[in-house]
Design a protein around this motif. Structure first.
Motif, PDB file in Angstrom:
ATOM      1  N   ARG A  94      32.063  -6.148  -3.978  1.00 27.91           N
ATOM      2  CA  ARG A  94      30.828  -6.408  -3.712  1.00 27.91           C
ATOM      3  C   ARG A  94      30.557  -7.968  -4.055  1.00 27.91           C
ATOM      4  NH1 ARG A  94      27.867  -1.128  -6.054  1.00 27.91           N
ATOM      5  NH2 ARG A  94      28.132  -0.033  -4.123  1.00 27.91           N
ATOM      6  N   ARG A  95      31.034  -8.695  -4.954  1.00 27.30           N
ATOM      7  CA  ARG A  95      31.074  -9.997  -5.141  1.00 27.30           C
ATOM      8  C   ARG A  95      31.529 -10.945  -4.120  1.00 27.30           C
ATOM      9  NH1 ARG A  95      30.553 -12.670 -10.102  1.00 27.30           N
ATOM     10  NH2 ARG A  95      30.937 -14.789 -10.210  1.00 27.30           N
ATOM     11  N   GLY A  96      32.660 -10.337  -3.701  1.00 28.96           N
ATOM     12  CA  GLY A  96      33.252 -10.926  -2.573  1.00 28.96           C
ATOM     13  C   GLY A  96      32.626 -11.207  -1.214  1.00 28.96           C
ATOM     14  N   GLN A  97      32.024  -9.977  -0.895  1.00 31.33           N
ATOM     15  CA  GLN A  97      31.124  -9.785   0.140  1.00 31.33           C
ATOM     16  C   GLN A  97      30.003 -10.659   0.059  1.00 31.33           C
ATOM     17  OE1 GLN A  97      30.649  -5.412  -0.255  1.00 31.33           O
ATOM     18  NE2 GLN A  97      32.270  -5.026   1.211  1.00 31.33           N
ATOM     19  N   ARG A  98      29.434 -10.715  -1.162  1.00 31.51           N
ATOM     20  CA  ARG A  98      28.141 -11.653  -1.352  1.00 31.51           C
ATOM     21  C   ARG A  98      28.725 -13.129  -1.018  1.00 31.51           C
ATOM     22  NH1 ARG A  98      27.241  -8.423  -5.693  1.00 31.51           N
ATOM     23  NH2 ARG A  98      27.908  -9.999  -7.329  1.00 31.51           N
ATOM     24  N   GLN A  99      29.902 -13.365  -1.560  1.00 33.40           N
ATOM     25  CA  GLN A  99      30.459 -14.825  -1.314  1.00 33.40           C
ATOM     26  C   GLN A  99      30.829 -15.135  -0.068  1.00 33.40           C
ATOM     27  OE1 GLN A  99      33.531 -14.562  -4.440  1.00 33.40           O
ATOM     28  NE2 GLN A  99      32.188 -15.482  -6.044  1.00 33.40           N
ATOM     29  N   GLY A 100      30.975 -13.880   0.829  1.00 35.87           N
ATOM     30  CA  GLY A 100      31.584 -14.164   2.185  1.00 35.87           C
ATOM     31  C   GLY A 100      32.984 -14.187   2.621  1.00 35.87           C
ATOM     32  N   ILE A 101      33.839 -13.688   1.596  1.00 36.12           N
ATOM     33  CA  ILE A 101      35.094 -13.699   1.778  1.00 36.12           C
ATOM     34  C   ILE A 101      35.891 -12.530   1.723  1.00 36.12           C
ATOM     35  CG2 ILE A 101      35.545 -15.834   0.285  1.00 36.12           C
ATOM     36  CD1 ILE A 101      36.196 -14.468  -1.950  1.00 36.12           C
ATOM     37  N   PHE A 102      35.103 -11.347   1.572  1.00 33.58           N
ATOM     38  CA  PHE A 102      35.575  -9.956   1.780  1.00 33.58           C
ATOM     39  C   PHE A 102      34.665  -9.296   3.046  1.00 33.58           C
ATOM     40  CE2 PHE A 102      36.667  -9.221  -2.932  1.00 33.58           C
ATOM     41  CZ  PHE A 102      37.999  -9.839  -2.589  1.00 33.58           C
ATOM     42  N   ARG A 103      35.437  -8.538   3.723  1.00 31.67           N
ATOM     43  CA  ARG A 103      34.997  -7.852   5.011  1.00 31.67           C
ATOM     44  C   ARG A 103      33.895  -6.718   4.320  1.00 31.67           C
ATOM     45  NH1 ARG A 103      37.637  -4.833   8.023  1.00 31.67           N
ATOM     46  NH2 ARG A 103      39.772  -4.502   6.875  1.00 31.67           N
ATOM     47  N   ASP A 104      33.057  -6.516   5.377  1.00 32.55           N
ATOM     48  CA  ASP A 104      32.221  -5.197   5.226  1.00 32.55           C
ATOM     49  C   ASP A 104      32.687  -3.999   5.245  1.00 32.55           C
ATOM     50  OD1 ASP A 104      29.846  -4.158   4.749  1.00 32.55           O
ATOM     51  OD2 ASP A 104      29.144  -4.174   6.861  1.00 32.55           O
ATOM     52  N   VAL A 105      33.365  -3.482   4.120  1.00 33.77           N
ATOM     53  CA  VAL A 105      33.757  -2.368   3.857  1.00 33.77           C
ATOM     54  C   VAL A 105      33.284  -1.608   2.827  1.00 33.77           C
ATOM     55  CG1 VAL A 105      36.136  -3.239   4.674  1.00 33.77           C
ATOM     56  CG2 VAL A 105      35.591  -3.123   2.176  1.00 33.77           C
TER      57      VAL A 105
END
Length: 205
Positions: free
Chosen positions: A143-154
């Motif tokens: 979730r942190r990575g998604q907030r940072q824009g570096i992980f996909r929306d999985v």
């Protein structure tokens, strides 16, 4: 005022007992550790051990909890210093690799915890609580990575199940000497899962 030093001393003795017990469990196996062995390492008597833990099972079960708690605390303190979610997740993976005595012993404890939990229903709430914490650590990083824009929306929970299961399976193979599995293979496999499932674009290790 007079109770504080005594209380600290009591806590120190309890911790020393648990330290000795979990190391013995890791080295010898859950059912091959005697209270006398723990007392010998601590330089105390079996009576002192039983003062803190009424029976052998109490000593061993609390030692299992203690070991896992210590591992979570150590890993958490390291991860909190890493802001970037991908680097944090890779650091978590690195800390799971059974590449040194400490980590291999902790994995030995996990394996025995699983075995005991299969047979002892009383241990399941403790085991499930620890596993929830392991899952939550991964979910939080995703979730942190998604907030940072570096992980996909999985779905972070689905990914956490995949990564924790792959980690457990690979570690079991290493500890049991399965052909074709090594620390390097385990690392590369887990990093590949991270990049395949989460990365917006392929990232170097």
């Amino acid at each position: 005022m007079n109770e504080a030093p005594e209380s600290r001393g009591s806590q120190d003795r309890r911790t020393a007992i648990l330290e000795a017990a979990w190391q013995l469990i890791a080295e010898r196996g859950y059912h091959h550790v005697r209270v006398q062995d723990v007392a010998r390492i601590c330089g105390t008597s079996t009576g002192t051990i039983h003062y803190y833990f009424p029976g052998k099972d109490d000593v061993l079960r609390e030692a299992l909890r203690y070991c896992v708690d210590q591992a979570f605390e150590r890993q958490g303190s390291i991860l909190r210093q890493i802001d970037n979610a991908r680097k944090r997740l890779l650091a978590l993976i690195e800390m799971q690799l059974p590449s040194g005595v400490q980590i291999r012993n902790e994995w030995s404890i996990w394996l025995q915890f699983w075995s005991e939990t299969c047979l002892n229903l009383d241990l399941r709430p403790v085991h499930n609580d620890f596993y929830a914490r392991w899952m939550d650590a991964v979910v939080s990083i995703v979730r942190r990575g998604q907030r940072q824009g570096i992980f996909r929306d999985v779905d972070p929970v689905v990914f956490a199940r995949l990564l924790t299961s792959a980690t457990d399976g690979a570690a079991i193979k290493i500890l049991t000497g399965a052909p074709g599995m090594s620390v390097d293979v385990m690392r590369n496999m887990l990093v590949s899962i991270v990049d395949k499932e989460l990365a917006l674009t392929p990232s170097p290790v």
